[in-house]
Scaffold this active site. Sequence first.
Site, PDB file in Angstrom:
ATOM      1  N   HIS A   1       0.819  -1.217   0.000  1.00  0.00           N
ATOM      2  CA  HIS A   1       0.000   0.000   0.000  1.00  0.00           C
ATOM      3  C   HIS A   1       0.854   1.270   0.000  1.00  0.00           C
ATOM      4  O   HIS A   1       2.052   1.247   0.307  1.00  0.00           O
ATOM      5  CB  HIS A   1      -0.919   0.002   1.227  1.00  0.00           C
ATOM      6  N   GLU A  22      -1.973  -7.217   7.391  1.00  0.00           N
ATOM      7  CA  GLU A  22      -0.650  -7.112   7.991  1.00  0.00           C
ATOM      8  C   GLU A  22      -0.573  -7.993   9.231  1.00  0.00           C
ATOM      9  O   GLU A  22      -1.602  -8.456   9.766  1.00  0.00           O
ATOM     10  CB  GLU A  22      -0.363  -5.639   8.340  1.00  0.00           C
TER      11      GLU A  22
END
Length: 215
Positions: free
Chosen positions: A11, A84
């Site tokens: 990202h 994550e």
Amino acid sequence: MTAGRLIVWRHGRTEWNLQDKIQGQADIPLDEVGIGQARAAAARLAALAPTRLFSSDLQRAAATAGELALLTGLKIEYDKALREIDVDDWAGLTQAELAARNPEAAARIKANEPQRRGTAGETVDEVATRFAAALHRISTQGTAEDTIVIATHGMAARVGICHFLGIPTPHYPAFGGLSNCNWVSLLPNRTTGWRIEEWNAGSLPEPVMSDDPQR
């Protein structure tokens, strides 16, 4: 069947990235720089004519994927397994704050020794196993004509790809972190498994001119 290429895409930048805060699964948005990074990277990745688009459901990855969806018309397929690493109550700490609060844990992480993140978060091996399983599942949904883009997170992507490729845990540090909005390109081997085409890339893959018959 197996996809023809996997693009594992980190990202764009967040304010916590800039402040060196541990994010984990805290749902932090992209900052203005991160939005620009996502738009620029999406324009390059669109040139690969991706056929499917997966994303972590955390908003920094989802917003990054959204920029590519706007250019390609692809529907984003969300998968929590692409999140994550879970750092539990370490989320929001800077690296310096973690070292001051829990120096033993910080030292073990620096030495690449087993260490659960936070009080009840994940270990590196746990997130690597989770992420690699997602890569396997996604890759087997495609065909040789498919280029699949996966918007995700730096730590999970790095160790998950290593596990997916069969690289032993002690060798994970040999693979550097991914810059915001850079990606890893994976191609199927001619016989079995996958190989790295590019690591921490920010430009489109180019053909490899090589005498190696296994390329």
